[in-house]
Design an enzyme around this catalytic site. Structure first.
Site, short mmCIF file in Angstrom:
data_model
loop_
_atom_site.label_atom_id
_atom_site.label_comp_id
_atom_site.label_asym_id
_atom_site.label_seq_id
_atom_site.Cartn_x
_atom_site.Cartn_y
_atom_site.Cartn_z
N ARG A 35 0.69 -1.35 0.14
CA ARG A 35 -0.07 0.04 0.15
C ARG A 35 0.90 1.35 -0.07
NH1 ARG A 35 -4.88 -0.28 4.02
NH2 ARG A 35 -5.49 1.81 3.47
N HIS A 81 -8.24 -3.76 -7.10
CA HIS A 81 -8.07 -3.14 -5.66
C HIS A 81 -9.13 -2.88 -4.98
CE1 HIS A 81 -5.08 -0.37 -3.66
NE2 HIS A 81 -5.96 0.38 -3.50
N TYR A 126 -17.71 13.33 -13.10
CA TYR A 126 -17.75 14.67 -13.77
C TYR A 126 -16.55 14.82 -14.69
CZ TYR A 126 -21.61 16.29 -10.82
OH TYR A 126 -22.72 16.30 -10.02
#
Length: 764
Positions: A35, A81, A126
């Site tokens: 990570r 993931h 968006y």
């Protein structure tokens, strides 16, 4: 490993300590390896690698159309993931921000945040995105057998363990991360500089960090702010893998205004303006009149600071702002990465580049071997096809009449199964005479390529040369000029309280009951001021508005307060005890003002004293600081500011009319203490207040000394004082009858114009 114990019911039992220890260690290793820390090979954390790979699988190359970011995030979460979408999208945004990444990996369309607020980006539904051209550095060799593959989280597909980076991306874009018990902070660097260092390391494997620093000057941030860390410190940072870096904004003068054009990495312009405005409101920047933010699309950073007048020193203003705002920032450096051995470690520059070159060399070897295997397989097929064309009629007859044409072709012509399969899959239109010529031409090309590949793979020198040429080509393609100049600058220093105050002449006045005030100018009569009923003038000192006033109490403690902080002398002042905490019952015996290096004579009426400087008496502590050790039964006399010059003389008179004159050079210089005996008075007589010093003066040989005793006056030149000159510590000689009850000693300067000389013996 915990020791498990199986019960009769079939349950496994383990101690809570062993279980929690193993669980925490497993979690720690997961956070460290999967990570938080980047891999030295491609410089990516797992989530970044998965985002880049998922976008390549979606066909979002730099030349393709943009797609919604939500599409990419969905693929990443669903396939590789299994974590939160917001964290994944934030990692994606970071790789698209040109002000965060030196070489952005993602090309974004829409609102992807701004330098003032990097987290102001629009939601992923968006924004649209595709891979940036620079991502080819990581992806161009992915399908060429260059990297290992591993199953994804649910085992339904494979994902690359690392990406085949063609440049040392771990240094180019840098990264930050916090794991368990360790962290990483790698700054970005310039691609051309890093590639040059790698080429040098290929030619000189034993090169030191100092040698590599000839090519890598230092980090290179996306913004153009200056790196002001000394080069020797940068070299030490690269040698240890740890350190810090100081970055300072760039500015210029335009029409008398200060214009900031480049901010340090990840510093908000709005935040800087807020910090400056707060100082203006709190009157810590009286020399600044206005602030403006003129940033726009053409000038992403343009902060304007307007000085109050042309007389303001812009360099001093900026030095203060560098010390007190984010216009100068420190960045922590910690080159902690997962090495090619799979272990996290802090590596210096030489080790990191050596490991990456090892990774890159192996990647190139695997790519060339993969290509060689393909070429050999194709040549094998072409050999079989050529046999077919040379025996085309027989091949056609076998295919038409044999039940098992593949086995017959293998038996008749000595072909392999792959060759026979390729012959059977030939289309009729490929049986033309022209196809035979194409096969022979392709054979020649592939044979030459095979020979070149085998030659390169068989020689370490040629393989190294191949890596070097590719590094240089990629550096030329993707590299650019340095943005962050490395310059030498002076240490930033904030304005002190005295810097912000005018240097006007003032007189600080203290009354007997401890009320203090400041009058403008040196020509006032302190005793003539208006005092409260029952109160009167006690002490006064002349100095400057930006100087400290030092108060000396009867116990020998010194207290310092800024002269400008006292109320005006037009009123009656304020209690000094409201600002300081003197011991109970203490009174004030002295008041001084002057520069920090001004020399001062401190004397007790027991005849002890020493010379010190003003800065030794200055303390901002409300309880003051110990300055003079007062002998039992003695009192402190008003301190004397010493005039400039050599051969200064000290005159001391006791209440018995004895006067002693000796050189000031015989008086010790101390920071604090009791001092040495200046005039010989028995301690017992001091304790009983039978004998003590009543007057002290310091004068030059050219000055005259006036003795005041009641209404009588006597003025003596240095020659007239010959009878009273003696060694320090003597008792002195008796003054003439009528002058033995001395009230004061006054110094009459030889030039009648020296303020310092006049103040040396007035005892104010």
């Amino acid at each position: 490993m915990p020791d498990f114990e199986t019960t009769d019911e079939g349950f496994e039992r383990v101690s809570l300590r062993d279980y929690t220890e193993k669980a925490y260690l497993d979690y720690s290793m997961y956070v460290i390896l999967d990570r938080a820390l980047p891999h030295v090979g491609d410089g990516l954390k797992p989530v970044q690698r998965r985002i880049i790979y998922a976008m390549s699988e979606l066909g979002l190359k730099a030349s393709s159309k943009y797609k919604k970011s939500a599409r990419t995030v969905g693929d990443v979460l669903g396939k590789f993931h299994p974590h939160g979408d917001s964290a994944c999208y934030e990692a994606m945004v970071l790789m698209a921000q040109s002000f965060s990444y030196r070489y952005p990996l993602i090309d974004g369309q829409g609102n992807w945040g701004s330098p003032d607020d990097p987290k102001s980006f629009a939601a992923m539904r968006y924004t649209e995105s595709r891979l940036a051209p620079f991502s080819e550095v990581l992806l161009s060799e992915l399908g060429q057998g260059t990297v290992d593959w591993e199953p994804n989280f649910d085992g339904t597909m494979n994902e690359p363990a690392t990406l085949p980076a063609r440049l040392p991306h771990v240094l180019l874009n840098g990264t930050t991360g916090i794991a368990v018990g360790m962290a990483t902070d790698i700054p970005p660097h310039n691609a051309r500089e890093v590639a040059s260092a790698c080429v040098h390391l290929l030619d000189h494997p034993d090169a030191s960090v100092a040698d590599l620093c000839q090519f890598i000057q230092g980090p290179d941030f996306p913004t153009g702010a200056e790196i002001i860390t000394p080069k020797r410190d940068i070299e030490k940072l690269y040698d240890t893998g740890r350190g810090s870096l100081r970055i300072r904004a760039r500015w210029q003068r335009e029409n008398g205004e200060i214009v900031v054009t480049d901010l340090p990495h990840q510093v908000s312009g709005n935040r800087v303006l807020e910090q400056i405005a707060q100082q203006m409101q709190s009157r810590k920047l009286p020399m600044v009149a206005d602030l403006r933010d003129e940033s726009d699309h053409e000038n992403p950073t343009r902060l304007v600071v307007v000085p109050r007048s042309n007389r303001v020193d812009a360099d001093e203003v900026m030095t203060h702002l560098f010390a007190t705002t984010d216009l100068e920032k420190n960045y922590r450096i910690n080159l902690n990465v997962i090495g090619i051995d799979g272990r996290p470690q802090v590596k210096n520059l030489q080790v990191m580049l050596t490991e990456w070159l090892s990774y890159r060399t192996e990647t190139v070897r695997r790519r060339l071997q993969h290509r060689l295997d393909k070429v050999l397989a194709r040549l094998h097929i072409l050999d079989g096809l050529l046999v077919a064309y040379l025996n085309i009629d027989e091949v056609i007859e076998i295919i038409r009449y044999e039940d098992e044409p593949k086995d017959e072709l293998i038996r008749r012509f000595g072909l392999s199964a792959e060759q026979a399969e390729a012959i059977l899959e030939l289309k009729l239109r490929h049986l033309a005479r022209l196809e035979e010529m194409k096969i022979r031409g392709e054979q020649d090309e592939l044979t030459a390529e095979r020979d070149g590949l085998q030659e390169t793979l068989g020689s370490e020198e040629k393989l190294r040369q191949q890596v070097k040429e590719e590094l240089q080509a990629d550096a030329e393609t993707y590299g650019d000029d340095r943005r962050s100049p490395i310059v030498q600058r002076e240490e930033a220093r904030a304005f002190s309280e005295t810097d912000l105050v005018s240097s006007d002449p003032v007189t600080v006045v203290l009354s007997e009951k401890g009320w203090v005030r400041t009058a403008k100018g040196h020509d006032i009569d302190p005793a003539g001021l208006n005092y409260k009923a029952g109160d009167r003038f006690a002490l006064a000192a002349r100095g400057r508005n930006n100087q400290s006033a030092v108060f000396l109490d009867s116990t020998g403690r010194a207290y310092a307060l800024m002269a400008h902080s006292f109320p005006s002398a037009r009123g009656q002042g304020e209690p000094l005890t409201g600002r300081i905490n003197p011991p109970s019952g203490a009174t004030f015996s002295g008041l001084l003002m002057g520069e920090d290096r001004q020399r001062v004579l401190l004397v007790t009426d027991a005849g002890y004293g020493f010379v010190t400087v003003m800065e030794n008496l200055i303390s901002r502590n409300r309880n003051g600081k110990a300055a003079v050790t007062v002998p039992k039964g003695a009192r402190i006399m008003p301190p004397l500011s010493l005039p400039e010059g050599e051969d200064l003389q000290v005159a001391m008179v006791s209440n018995e009319g004895r006067m002693l004159v000796f050189p000031l050079s015989e008086v010790p210089e101390l920071a604090k203490g009791k001092g040495n005996k200046l005039i010989g008075i028995p301690p017992a007589r001091v304790q009983n207040r039978e004998e003590m010093v009543v007057a002290v003066a310091v004068f030059r040989p050219a000055d005259e000394l006036m003795i005041r005793a009641g209404k009588r006056r006597m003025t003596l030149s240095f020659r007239d004082l010959e009878h009273y000159i003696g060694d320090r510590g003597k008792r002195g000689h008796k003054l003439p009858r009528g002058l033995q009850r001395v009230d004061a000693l006054e110094v009459i300067p030889a030039d009648d114009g020296s303020e310092d000389a006049k103040g040396a013996g007035d005892g104010e």
